[in-house]
Design an enzyme around this catalytic site. Structure first.
Site, PDB file in Angstrom:
ATOM      1  CB  CYS A  43      -1.513   6.840   1.079  1.00 26.81           C
ATOM      2  SG  CYS A  43      -2.555   5.680   1.972  1.00 26.81           S
ATOM      3  CD  GLU A  82      -2.960  -1.156   0.297  1.00 21.32           C
ATOM      4  OE1 GLU A  82      -3.062  -0.170  -0.457  1.00 21.32           O
ATOM      5  OE2 GLU A  82      -3.736  -2.120   0.240  1.00 21.32           O
TER       6      GLU A  82
END
Length: 452
Positions: free
Chosen positions: A261, A227
């Site tokens: 993010c 990720e």
């Protein structure tokens, strides 16, 4: 060295020595030895332990939130909110895990078969600093229910979070050798991945960290979940209430001081409302997001996680301005502490670094789109593909635009965020694999076919 430096003051609070090579090897041996016993326990037993962990995280929210505040500057209210998501994740897998792991009968040509869902072995988790508890939870909870054991390396600025999480899991009944925290350094990661007893690795972090870990894991044929970064587009097609849209989108961008993010980082606004949106966003950012003490519940904009992080983002903003971008608000470093004013940039073009790179801080870049097609073009003109959002009053139009966006996740009339039952992950340079939801328990799973 793991160290806690309060980003609001610059004060060094604590230092923790790195694990030695011998300690790391011993930790691998512990999770490897514990794996056969842990996987042999029933799913119901493992789920019950994970449910107790959820209860303990909930009970200790007021202890965990200040830890995150002093480690990486998270606003105290956002810290409590993060623990709430952690509780949801542990409860989701405790409640849904047994059903998600049930055998799956299938009809095949000439007979029948069954797919059994089994663990694969000890795993390494490499966690980031921006969500010290949540990122760990979405990796750990499903894999504990599944039956994998875990060696956890947290970010070097989060030793207190790492220690607290380990204590809570052990208090809930996770055996000491099933979940082991290590203060390993980054240079020790290749040796851990080379060990044949480690069967997979999950990393949440930067693009460069993902490239490095994936390369090492690939040498040894280890399963990976990555990720990584994102430069999420937020498309505004139209609005019935400009103030509401501005406030909601500003909140999404500035949450966690912009250090998420999947936060919207590129606001793409259709031409007929662009000027009004930019003016009101600039006013909102300037008046509402005033830097302050993250331990004060009234503070809206905390420091970034470190002086280095604040300097990097300030440098990106300065470079954008040097290359021709327009600074509408903010942009200045504030000392002492790792503070940066909330910032709005416009007139960013493909010739500028800021057009393609991820800016991991309280900076919104606003683009003008001539029409729907132009908005989609801008949204997809990025090396990343984590999340996106589409805002507008026409549900069918929103969905049509969402279907054209290259991303792992798209939200309609909301942005970013996370929930336990919704898969999380991206495409392109934003990573590999999924976490959360039913998909999150399958990444480190052996789907064994048994021909009956």
């Amino acid at each position: 060295m793991y160290s806690v430096t309060d980003p609001a003051t610059g004060e060094l609070v604590e230092e923790v020595a790195n694990s030695t090579e011998e300690e790391v090897r011993a930790a691998i041996g512990r999770v490897a030895a514990a794996y056969p016993r842990w996987r042999s326990r029933s799913v119901a037993e493992r789920a019950a332990i994970v449910a107790r962990a959820a209860d303990l995280f909930e009970q200790r929210a007021d202890e965990l939130a200040p830890i995150m505040t002093v480690e990486m500057g998270k606003r105290i209210n956002e810290g409590r909110g993060e623990v709430g998501i952690v509780v949801d994740i542990f409860r989701y897998y405790a409640e849904q895990g047994p059903a998600l792991l049930a055998d799956e009968p299938i009809d095949i040509k000439g007979g029948q078969a069954v797919i059994t869902k089994e663990p694969i072995g000890p795993l390494l988790g490499i966690m980031p600093w921006n969500f010290p508890c949540y990122q760990v939870a979405r990796f750990v909870a499903p894999n504990l229910v599944l039956g994998n054991t875990i060696l956890l390396k947290h970010a070097s600025i989060c030793p207190r979070s790492a220690r607290a999480i380990e204590e809570i899991l052990h208090a809930a009944g996770v055996p000491a050798d099933v979940y082991v925290n290590t203060y390993a350094s980054s240079r020790q990661i290749p040796a851990i991945l080379a060990d044949p007893r480690i069967m997979g690795v999950s990393l949440t972090g930067s693009e460069q960290a993902g490239i490095s870990v994936a390369a090492e894991a690939g040498k040894h044929l280890k399963k990976t979940v990555l990720e990584l970064g994102g430069s999420d587009p937020l498309i505004i097609l139209d609005t019935a209430d400009m103030d509401e849209t501005v406030n909601a989108t500003a909140t999404a961008r500035m949450r966690n001081c912009g250090q998420s993010c999947n936060a919207p980082k590129r606001m793409i606004v259709l031409a007929d409302i662009y000027d009004e949106y930019v003016d009101r966003l600039t006013k909102r950012v300037t008046e509402y997001y005033v830097p302050g003490d993250p331990s004060d519940p009234a503070t809206k904009l905390p420091p970034l996680a470190s002086d280095a992080a604040a300097d990097e983002v300030a440098g990106q903003v300065a470079k954008a301005i040097e290359q021709g971008a327009t600074l509408r608000a903010g942009g200045r470093r504030i000392r002492p502490g790792a503070f940066l004013e909330a910032t709005v940039l416009t007139d960013v073009t493909p010739s500028m670094d800021a057009y393609y790179e991820e800016i991991f801080g309280p900076v919104a870049i606003v683009f003008r789109a001539e029409d729907e097609d132009d908005a989609v073009r801008l949204a997809n003109d990025t090396p990343f593909g984590l999340g996106a959002s589409v805002w507008g009053t026409d549900a069918a139009r929103n969905r049509r635009v969402a279907n054209r966006i290259d991303a792992g996740m798209v939200y309609l009339n909301r942005a970013g965020g996370s929930q336990a039952d919704l898969p999380f992950g991206g495409i392109k340079r934003s990573g590999l694999g999924r976490e959360l939801g039913s998909a999150g328990i399958e990444e480190f799973m052996n789907k064994k076919s048994i021909r009956l």
